[in-house]
Write an enzyme that holds these catalytic residues in place. Structure first.
Site, PDB file in Angstrom:
ATOM      1  N   LYS A  22       0.850  -1.209   0.000  1.00 58.08           N
ATOM      2  CA  LYS A  22       0.000   0.000   0.000  1.00 58.08           C
ATOM      3  C   LYS A  22       0.880   1.251   0.000  1.00 58.08           C
ATOM      4  CE  LYS A  22      -1.729   1.618   4.068  1.00 58.08           C
ATOM      5  NZ  LYS A  22      -1.407   3.042   4.262  1.00 58.08           N
ATOM      6  N   ASN A  23       1.887   1.258   0.883  1.00 58.92           N
ATOM      7  CA  ASN A  23       2.676   2.486   1.044  1.00 58.92           C
ATOM      8  C   ASN A  23       3.608   2.750  -0.136  1.00 58.92           C
ATOM      9  OD1 ASN A  23       1.366   2.878   3.400  1.00 58.92           O
ATOM     10  ND2 ASN A  23       3.107   2.453   4.750  1.00 58.92           N
ATOM     11  N   ARG A  91      -4.670  10.722   4.722  1.00 59.98           N
ATOM     12  CA  ARG A  91      -3.540  11.611   4.913  1.00 59.98           C
ATOM     13  C   ARG A  91      -2.523  11.490   3.773  1.00 59.98           C
ATOM     14  NH1 ARG A  91       1.279  12.010   6.602  1.00 59.98           N
ATOM     15  NH2 ARG A  91       1.840  13.971   7.596  1.00 59.98           N
ATOM     16  N   CYS A 115      -4.513  12.823  13.688  1.00 58.45           N
ATOM     17  CA  CYS A 115      -5.252  11.569  13.627  1.00 58.45           C
ATOM     18  C   CYS A 115      -4.988  10.837  14.917  1.00 58.45           C
ATOM     19  CB  CYS A 115      -4.825  10.747  12.408  1.00 58.45           C
ATOM     20  SG  CYS A 115      -3.122  10.239  12.491  1.00 58.45           S
ATOM     21  N   ARG A 120       0.060  14.997  12.912  1.00 60.24           N
ATOM     22  CA  ARG A 120       0.784  14.547  11.717  1.00 60.24           C
ATOM     23  C   ARG A 120       1.175  15.768  10.875  1.00 60.24           C
ATOM     24  NH1 ARG A 120      -0.474   8.921  10.412  1.00 60.24           N
ATOM     25  NH2 ARG A 120       1.150   9.124   8.854  1.00 60.24           N
ATOM     26  N   ASP A 306       4.791   0.675  12.181  1.00 60.63           N
ATOM     27  CA  ASP A 306       3.571   0.044  11.671  1.00 60.63           C
ATOM     28  C   ASP A 306       3.415  -1.406  12.140  1.00 60.63           C
ATOM     29  OD1 ASP A 306       2.809   2.353  10.425  1.00 60.63           O
ATOM     30  OD2 ASP A 306       3.298   1.718   8.400  1.00 60.63           O
ATOM     31  N   ARG A 398      -8.668  -0.266   4.981  1.00 57.88           N
ATOM     32  CA  ARG A 398      -7.803   0.752   4.379  1.00 57.88           C
ATOM     33  C   ARG A 398      -6.467   0.133   3.958  1.00 57.88           C
ATOM     34  NH1 ARG A 398      -5.989   4.574   8.280  1.00 57.88           N
ATOM     35  NH2 ARG A 398      -4.529   4.796   6.578  1.00 57.88           N
TER      36      ARG A 398
HETATM   37  C1  UD1 Z   1       4.586   6.744   6.316  1.00 61.32           C
HETATM   38  C2  UD1 Z   1       3.665   5.561   6.188  1.00 61.32           C
HETATM   39  C3  UD1 Z   1       3.119   5.142   7.560  1.00 61.32           C
HETATM   40  C4  UD1 Z   1       4.261   4.931   8.535  1.00 61.32           C
HETATM   41  C5  UD1 Z   1       5.184   6.135   8.573  1.00 61.32           C
HETATM   42  C6  UD1 Z   1       6.425   5.914   9.421  1.00 61.32           C
HETATM   43  C7  UD1 Z   1       2.711   5.891   3.986  1.00 61.32           C
HETATM   44  C8  UD1 Z   1       1.497   6.150   3.172  1.00 61.32           C
HETATM   45  N1  UD1 Z   1       2.554   5.921   5.318  1.00 61.32           N
HETATM   46  O1  UD1 Z   1       3.788   7.834   6.804  1.00 61.32           O
HETATM   47  O2  UD1 Z   1       2.383   3.934   7.380  1.00 61.32           O
HETATM   48  O3  UD1 Z   1       3.722   4.736   9.838  1.00 61.32           O
HETATM   49  O4  UD1 Z   1       5.633   6.449   7.224  1.00 61.32           O
HETATM   50  O5  UD1 Z   1       7.131   4.813   8.961  1.00 61.32           O
HETATM   51  O6  UD1 Z   1       3.767   5.610   3.469  1.00 61.32           O
HETATM   52  N2  UD1 Z   1       6.984  14.386  10.655  1.00 61.32           N
HETATM   53  C9  UD1 Z   1       7.243  15.703  10.934  1.00 61.32           C
HETATM   54  N3  UD1 Z   1       7.119  16.620   9.930  1.00 61.32           N
HETATM   55  C10 UD1 Z   1       6.763  16.263   8.661  1.00 61.32           C
HETATM   56  C11 UD1 Z   1       6.513  14.917   8.387  1.00 61.32           C
HETATM   57  C12 UD1 Z   1       6.637  13.984   9.401  1.00 61.32           C
HETATM   58  O7  UD1 Z   1       7.562  16.060  12.071  1.00 61.32           O
HETATM   59  O8  UD1 Z   1       6.691  17.145   7.789  1.00 61.32           O
HETATM   60  C13 UD1 Z   1       7.116  13.367  11.732  1.00 61.32           C
HETATM   61  C14 UD1 Z   1       5.830  12.569  11.962  1.00 61.32           C
HETATM   62  O9  UD1 Z   1       4.937  13.240  12.821  1.00 61.32           O
HETATM   63  C15 UD1 Z   1       6.394  11.294  12.556  1.00 61.32           C
HETATM   64  C16 UD1 Z   1       7.713  11.107  11.813  1.00 61.32           C
HETATM   65  O10 UD1 Z   1       8.046  12.397  11.299  1.00 61.32           O
HETATM   66  O11 UD1 Z   1       6.672  11.481  13.929  1.00 61.32           O
HETATM   67  C17 UD1 Z   1       7.651  10.120  10.650  1.00 61.32           C
HETATM   68  O12 UD1 Z   1       6.537  10.442   9.820  1.00 61.32           O
HETATM   69  P1  UD1 Z   1       6.535  10.179   8.253  1.00 61.32           P
HETATM   70  O13 UD1 Z   1       7.690   9.318   7.881  1.00 61.32           O
HETATM   71  O14 UD1 Z   1       6.376  11.461   7.528  1.00 61.32           O
HETATM   72  O15 UD1 Z   1       5.203   9.356   8.073  1.00 61.32           O
HETATM   73  P2  UD1 Z   1       4.365   9.294   6.740  1.00 61.32           P
HETATM   74  O16 UD1 Z   1       5.290   9.441   5.582  1.00 61.32           O
HETATM   75  O17 UD1 Z   1       3.206  10.205   6.835  1.00 61.32           O
END
Ligand code: UD1
Length: 421
Positions: A22-23, A91, A115, A120, A306, A398
Site C-alpha cells: 500500500k505504502n 492523509r 489523527c 501529523r 507500523d 484501508r
Molecule cells: C509513512 C507511512 C506510515 C508509517 C510512517 C512511518 C505511507 C502512506 N505511510 O507515513 O504507514 O507509519 O511512514 O514509517 O507511506 N513528521 C514531521 N514533519 C513532517 C513529516 C513527518 O515532524 O513534515 C514526523 C511525523 O509526525 C512522525 C515522523 O516524522 O513522527 C515520521 O513520519 P513520516 O515518515 O512522515 O510518516 P508518513 O510518511 O506520513
C-alpha cells in the site's frame, strides 16, 4: 458499519500470498501525474486507501482504468486543486503535492489534520518545497505551493522523529522536473522510497542513492510513461508473521521480500520462533514458548512503527515482561486500552509500553482506532478465549486486502458481519 467476529482457538497452518505494498502503491500512483503518457502499474492492492487515491487522480483529470491488480493511468491534462472531500479521508493524499508542483509548478491540497496516532505535521515537506523555490501559503485549511520555476537545492529532510517517508517522496517527485541537481540529506531509507525512485527512473528521471540517507536527483525536462510492479507489502507480511507466531503451527508467506523484514523476523527468532527465509518466502513455526522482547520503533531499517501494535498483541501473552518504546509516533498506543479490555496486563510509561505477559486473553467487544491497531485486535482475537467483536473495521480495509479471508484460508475462524454504512 461492518464488524468482524474472531473466534479464538484454531491453529493456523498453510500458505498465504502477500499483496503489493500500500505504502509503495500510493506515491507511485501519484507519480503518474508527472507525465502525459500512460503508465501501467501492476500488483496494486485492492484497498480503500488505493480507491481514494484513484478517485483523487480521476478528479484531477486522469483517465484511470483498473482490472484486478493492474491500474492504467493517463494524466494528459491535469488540474492542480485536489478536492477536499476526498483528500481529507486519507492523509497520504498529501503526496499529490510533489508531482503536481513538479509538473504544473503549482498545487493546492487540503492540509491533513491530526489523527489518532498523533499530530501529523507536513512542515518538512513544505520546507523542502520552499528550498526548491516554491512559495508556500497555508490558507483556509489548504496548503498552496507555487513556483514560477523549480531549482535544484540541498535539502535536509530530518525532523525530531527521524526522516519523513512521504516527505522524501514528495520532494523527489517535485525535484525530478526541477532545473539542476537536488540533494536530499537525511532521506528516508524505506523500501517504499526505493520503489518510487525505481518507478521514477523508469519514467526517465535521474535519481541515485534511494535507500540511503542521501538521494541525488538530476532534474530532467520531461518524463515519459512506464510500467512497474509494486514491491510486496512488508507490513502485511509482518502482520501475518506475527499471526503465525501467535497461533500458528507452520505458516509460509509467499511472494515476500525477506530482506525488507529482517527487523521483524530477527526479534521473532530472539523470542524463540523458528523462522526460515528463502528467496521470496518466509516460514514461521512455533518452537516452544515465546520469550519476552525489548523493542524500539525506528525508521527503516529499524523495527517499524507500523508493526508496534501487532507485536504488542503477541507479547501480551508471552511469558515475562516485554518493553516496546515508540520513537516514530510517540502517541501511537490507542490499541493498549482495547488489549487491556481483553485481559492484557500493559502499563504505558510515556512512550513505552511495559507488557506483563498473561496466560490467555479473553474475547471482548473492542473498537478499532486506526489501521494497525485494528490488525493487532484481530491477532489478539485469534488466541483469545471466546469471541472478539471488532467494530469500525473500515480502518482495517484501508490497508489489508481481505485479511479475514486470508486468515480463514490458514484455518482461522473469522466472520464479517455486514452492517449499514
Ligand atoms: C509513512 C507511512 C506510515 C508509517 C510512517 C512511518 C505511507 C502512506 N505511510 O507515513 O504507514 O507509519 O511512514 O514509517 O507511506 N513528521 C514531521 N514533519 C513532517 C513529516 C513527518 O515532524 O513534515 C514526523 C511525523 O509526525 C512522525 C515522523 O516524522 O513522527 C515520521 O513520519 P513520516 O515518515 O512522515 O510518516 P508518513 O510518511 O506520513
Amino acid at each position: 458499519m461492518d464488524k468482524i467476529l474472531v473466534h479464538g482457538g484454531p491453529a493456523l497452518r498453510g500458505n498465504v500470498r502477500i499483496s503489493g505494498s500500500k505504502n509503495s502503491a500510493l506515491p507511485i500512483l501519484a507519480a503518474t501525474l508527472l507525465t502525459k503518457e500512460p503508465c501501467i502499474i501492476h500488483r496494486v492492492p485492492d484497498l480503500s486507501d488505493i480507491h481514494y487515491m484513484l478517485t483523487i487522480l480521476s478528479e484531477l483529470g486522469c483517465e484511470v482504468e483498473r482490472a484486478s491488480g493492474t491500474v492504467q493511468i493517463k494524466a494528459e491534462t491535469v488540474i492542480t486543486d485536489a478536492p477536499y472531500d476526498i483528500v481529507r479521508k486519507m492523509r497520504a493524499s498529501v503526496c499529490v503535492l510533489g508531482p503536481l508542483l513538479g509538473r504544473e509548478k503549482e498545487a493546492t491540497v487540503s492540509l491533513p489534520g491530526g489523527c489518532v496516532i498523533g499530530d501529523r505535521p507536513i512542515d518538512l515537506h513544505l520546507r523542502g518545497f520552499e528550498a526548491l523555490g516554491a512559495a508556500v501559503r497555508v490558507q483556509a485549511g489548504n496548503v498552496k505551493v507555487l513556483a514560477p520555476e523549480l531549482r535544484g537545492a540541498t535539502i535536509n529532510m530530518r525532523g525530531k522523529f527521524g526522516s519523513t517517508v512521504l516527505g522524501t517522496d514528495n520532494i523527489m517527485m517535485a525535484a525530478v522536473l526541477a532545473e539542476g541537481t537536488t540533494v536530499i540529506d537525511g532521506a528516508a531509507e524505506e523500501p517504499e522510497v526505493v520503489d518510487l525512485a525505481d518507478f521514477l527512473n523508469k519514467m526517465g528521471a535521474k535519481i541515485e542513492g534511494a535507500g540511503t540517507r542521501r538521494i541525488i536527483i538530476e532534474g530532467v525536462k520531461e518524463l515519459h510513461g512506464a510500467e512497474h510492479t509494486v514491491i510486496p507489502d512488508r507490513i502485511e507480511a509482518g502482520t501475518f508473521l506475527v499471526a503465525a507466531a501467535i497461533c500458528g503451527e507452520e505458516v509460509t508467506l509467499q511472494k515476500v521480500a525477506p530482506a525488507h523484514l529482517v527487523s521483524v523476523t530477527e526479534p521473532l527468532q530472539r523470542a524463540g520462533y523458528f523462522v526460515e527465509a528463502n528467496c521470496d518466502t518466509i516460514t514461521v513455526r512455533r518452537n516452544g514458548g515465546c520469550l519476552p522482547l525489548e523493542l524500539e520503533t525506528q525508521p527503516y531499517p529499524g523495527f517499524p512503527t507500523d508493526m508496534q501494535a501487532q507485536m504488542c498483541a503477541l507479547l501480551a501473552t508471552s511469558q515475562g515482561i516485554s518493553v516496546i518504546t515508540e520513537h516514530v509516533f510517540p502517541q501511537r498506543f490507542m490499541h493498549l486500552a482495547e488489549l487491556k479490555r481483553m485481559g492484557a496486563n500493559i502499563e504505558l510509561q510515556g512512550a513505552t509500553a511495559v507488557i506483563n505477559g498473561v496466560d490467555q486473553l479473553s474475547g471482548a467487544p473492542v473498537m478499532a482506532s486506526d489501521l494497525r491497531a485494528s490488525a493487532a485486535l484481530v491477532l489478539a482475537g485469534l488466541t483469545a478465549d471466546g469471541v472478539t467483536e471488532i467494530n469500525r473495521v473500515y480502518h482495517i480495509d484501508r490497508g489489508y486486502e481481505s485479511i479475514d479471508d486470508k486468515l480463514n484460508q490458514l484455518g482461522a475462524k473469522i466472520e464479517r458481519v455486514k452492517g449499514s454504512k
